[in-house]
Design a protein around this motif. Structure first.
Motif, mmCIF file in Angstrom:
data_model
loop_
_atom_site.group_PDB
_atom_site.id
_atom_site.type_symbol
_atom_site.label_atom_id
_atom_site.label_comp_id
_atom_site.label_asym_id
_atom_site.label_seq_id
_atom_site.Cartn_x
_atom_site.Cartn_y
_atom_site.Cartn_z
ATOM 1 N N UNK A 1 0.831 -1.203 0.000
ATOM 2 C CA UNK A 1 0.000 0.000 0.000
ATOM 3 C C UNK A 1 0.867 1.254 0.000
ATOM 4 N N UNK A 2 0.343 2.310 -0.597
ATOM 5 C CA UNK A 2 0.998 3.614 -0.501
ATOM 6 C C UNK A 2 0.038 4.597 0.146
ATOM 7 N N UNK A 3 0.558 5.793 0.485
ATOM 8 C CA UNK A 3 -0.246 6.720 1.287
ATOM 9 C C UNK A 3 -1.477 7.256 0.555
ATOM 10 N N UNK A 4 -1.533 7.131 -0.784
ATOM 11 C CA UNK A 4 -2.711 7.570 -1.513
ATOM 12 C C UNK A 4 -3.919 6.665 -1.271
ATOM 13 N N UNK A 5 -3.678 5.514 -0.645
ATOM 14 C CA UNK A 5 -4.782 4.609 -0.319
ATOM 15 C C UNK A 5 -5.347 4.881 1.067
ATOM 16 N N UNK A 6 -4.955 6.006 1.677
ATOM 17 C CA UNK A 6 -5.572 6.407 2.942
ATOM 18 C C UNK A 6 -7.017 6.837 2.676
ATOM 19 N N UNK A 12 12.197 17.137 12.262
ATOM 20 C CA UNK A 12 12.133 15.780 11.713
ATOM 21 C C UNK A 12 12.260 15.828 10.196
ATOM 22 N N UNK A 13 12.604 14.695 9.613
ATOM 23 C CA UNK A 13 12.562 14.567 8.161
ATOM 24 C C UNK A 13 11.106 14.559 7.693
ATOM 25 N N UNK A 14 10.927 14.655 6.387
ATOM 26 C CA UNK A 14 9.577 14.640 5.830
ATOM 27 C C UNK A 14 8.927 13.277 6.046
ATOM 28 N N UNK A 15 7.616 13.313 6.293
ATOM 29 C CA UNK A 15 6.857 12.083 6.536
ATOM 30 C C UNK A 15 5.397 12.344 6.201
ATOM 31 N N UNK A 16 4.632 11.260 6.117
ATOM 32 C CA UNK A 16 3.181 11.401 5.928
ATOM 33 C C UNK A 16 2.458 10.519 6.942
ATOM 34 N N UNK A 17 1.600 11.134 7.753
ATOM 35 C CA UNK A 17 1.470 12.581 7.954
ATOM 36 C C UNK A 17 2.646 13.110 8.773
ATOM 37 N N UNK A 18 2.761 14.427 8.876
ATOM 38 C CA UNK A 18 3.862 15.014 9.644
ATOM 39 C C UNK A 18 3.780 14.567 11.105
ATOM 40 N N UNK A 19 4.910 14.222 11.721
ATOM 41 C CA UNK A 19 4.879 13.716 13.106
ATOM 42 C C UNK A 19 4.510 14.811 14.107
ATOM 43 N N UNK A 20 3.987 14.395 15.248
ATOM 44 C CA UNK A 20 3.887 15.266 16.410
ATOM 45 C C UNK A 20 5.213 15.220 17.160
ATOM 46 N N UNK A 61 -20.477 -1.237 7.189
ATOM 47 C CA UNK A 61 -19.706 -0.596 8.258
ATOM 48 C C UNK A 61 -18.440 -0.004 7.640
ATOM 49 N N UNK A 62 -17.964 1.124 8.193
ATOM 50 C CA UNK A 62 -16.769 1.775 7.646
ATOM 51 C C UNK A 62 -15.845 2.215 8.774
ATOM 52 N N UNK A 63 -14.601 2.400 8.443
ATOM 53 C CA UNK A 63 -13.601 2.879 9.407
ATOM 54 C C UNK A 63 -12.476 3.568 8.635
ATOM 55 N N UNK A 64 -11.883 4.624 9.210
ATOM 56 C CA UNK A 64 -10.802 5.334 8.509
ATOM 57 C C UNK A 64 -9.484 4.573 8.609
ATOM 58 N N UNK A 65 -8.680 4.700 7.595
ATOM 59 C CA UNK A 65 -7.350 4.092 7.576
ATOM 60 C C UNK A 65 -6.361 5.095 7.004
ATOM 61 N N UNK A 66 -5.242 5.290 7.677
ATOM 62 C CA UNK A 66 -4.169 6.159 7.191
ATOM 63 C C UNK A 66 -2.934 5.314 6.949
ATOM 64 N N UNK A 67 -2.402 5.400 5.756
ATOM 65 C CA UNK A 67 -1.159 4.707 5.423
ATOM 66 C C UNK A 67 -0.008 5.650 5.729
ATOM 67 N N UNK A 68 0.896 5.240 6.622
ATOM 68 C CA UNK A 68 1.942 6.112 7.143
ATOM 69 C C UNK A 68 3.250 5.899 6.392
ATOM 70 N N UNK A 69 3.895 7.014 6.020
ATOM 71 C CA UNK A 69 5.280 7.008 5.543
ATOM 72 C C UNK A 69 6.121 7.664 6.628
ATOM 73 N N UNK A 93 -7.204 15.015 0.077
ATOM 74 C CA UNK A 93 -6.590 14.925 -1.242
ATOM 75 C C UNK A 93 -5.157 15.450 -1.260
ATOM 76 N N UNK A 94 -4.597 15.728 -0.088
ATOM 77 C CA UNK A 94 -3.222 16.228 0.004
ATOM 78 C C UNK A 94 -2.341 15.081 0.468
ATOM 79 N N UNK A 95 -1.513 14.576 -0.437
ATOM 80 C CA UNK A 95 -0.688 13.407 -0.115
ATOM 81 C C UNK A 95 0.777 13.770 0.095
ATOM 82 N N UNK A 96 1.103 15.050 0.207
ATOM 83 C CA UNK A 96 2.505 15.446 0.303
ATOM 84 C C UNK A 96 3.099 15.094 1.667
ATOM 85 N N UNK A 97 4.376 14.717 1.631
ATOM 86 C CA UNK A 97 5.113 14.525 2.875
ATOM 87 C C UNK A 97 5.507 15.887 3.429
#
Length: 242
Positions: free
Chosen positions: A29-34, A88-96, A53-61, A117-121
């Motif tokens: 999977x890639x982060x665009x499948x979040x 920190x280095x770039x990531x998706x989503x940005x770390x806390x 039934x539905x649930x959110x999923x975030x694919x993390x880089x 619709x924003x998939x940028x690191x």
């Protein structure tokens, strides 16, 4: 027939060997499948009752490296303000970013969450200012228990969101000087509950007290006038004897 069917979805593959009527295993999977994932169950004809039934999923880089920390200076005097940066280095989503002082959490910067619709690191950055209180210097007999330290940590943390809008948001924290004269400062980058990485801790020490002058104060704050008088009187006695 067949009992299982897979429909193509760009960027993901279904592992049929690890999937059954209760679970579906998706790989590569890639982060665009979040997004929101749905499970639909339907009955046979003639009614075709359906439930979803539905649930959110975030694919993390995650970031490639551990967070990096810098401090304005590694020694302090009472009343100083120590400025620290954590990035920190770039990531998706940005770390806390969470700040740690001697194993205690003292402040946190929560990163901005991108739109659907924003998939940028994005990288994360946090600024912290530690103000060291000006207390009685080197007074003997003053002790701090762990419970009082915890109270200090929580009561003296200030999140100043409105000050200096043009600059990055700055976290401010007031520190009671520790009895040891030193403390360790570090930061932790986290993404949800699946990624956590610590920076290298930075040890910050209090400047060593300078030896007191003849007429100055010693480390306990007492003045040496009496010892000076005795020295002068002793010198006069020696001169008269000669």
């Amino acid at each position: 027939m067949p009992p299982s069917m897979v429909f193509p979805l760009p960027g993901a593959s279904v592992d049929l060997a690890q999937s059954d009527h209760q679970q579906v295993r998706i790989v590569n999977m890639n982060r665009r499948l979040s997004g929101d994932y749905q499970c639909e169950v339907s009955a046979d004809a003639p009614l075709f009752h359906t439930d979803i039934r539905s649930a959110p999923l975030t694919v993390v880089d995650p970031p490639f490296r551990a967070p990096q920390i810098t401090v304005s200076h590694r020694s302090y005097s009472r009343g100083d303000i120590i400025k620290a940066n954590c990035s920190t280095d770039e990531a998706y989503p940005a770390p806390n970013i969470t700040w740690i002082l001697d194993e205690h959490k003292i402040a946190e910067t929560v990163s901005w969450r991108p739109s659907e619709l924003d998939w940028r690191e994005r990288s994360a950055f946090s600024q912290l200012e530690v103000a060291v209180l000006e207390l009685e210097r080197y007074k003997m007999g003053v002790t701090y228990t762990s419970s009082s330290l915890n109270k200090v940590y929580h009561d003296h943390y200030v999140y100043d969101r409105d000050r200096d809008k043009e600059e990055k948001e700055v976290l401010r924290y007031t520190l009671v000087p520790p009895p040891s004269g030193q403390f360790a400062l570090s930061c932790v980058a986290t993404i949800f509950d699946i990624y956590t990485r610590n920076s290298e801790p930075v040890l910050i020490r209090e400047d060593a007290p300078h030896p007191a002058s003849v007429t100055g104060e010693d480390s306990s704050g007492r003045v040496h006038h009496a010892s000076v008088t005795l020295t002068v009187a002793y010198a006069c006695l020696l001169f008269n004897a000669l």
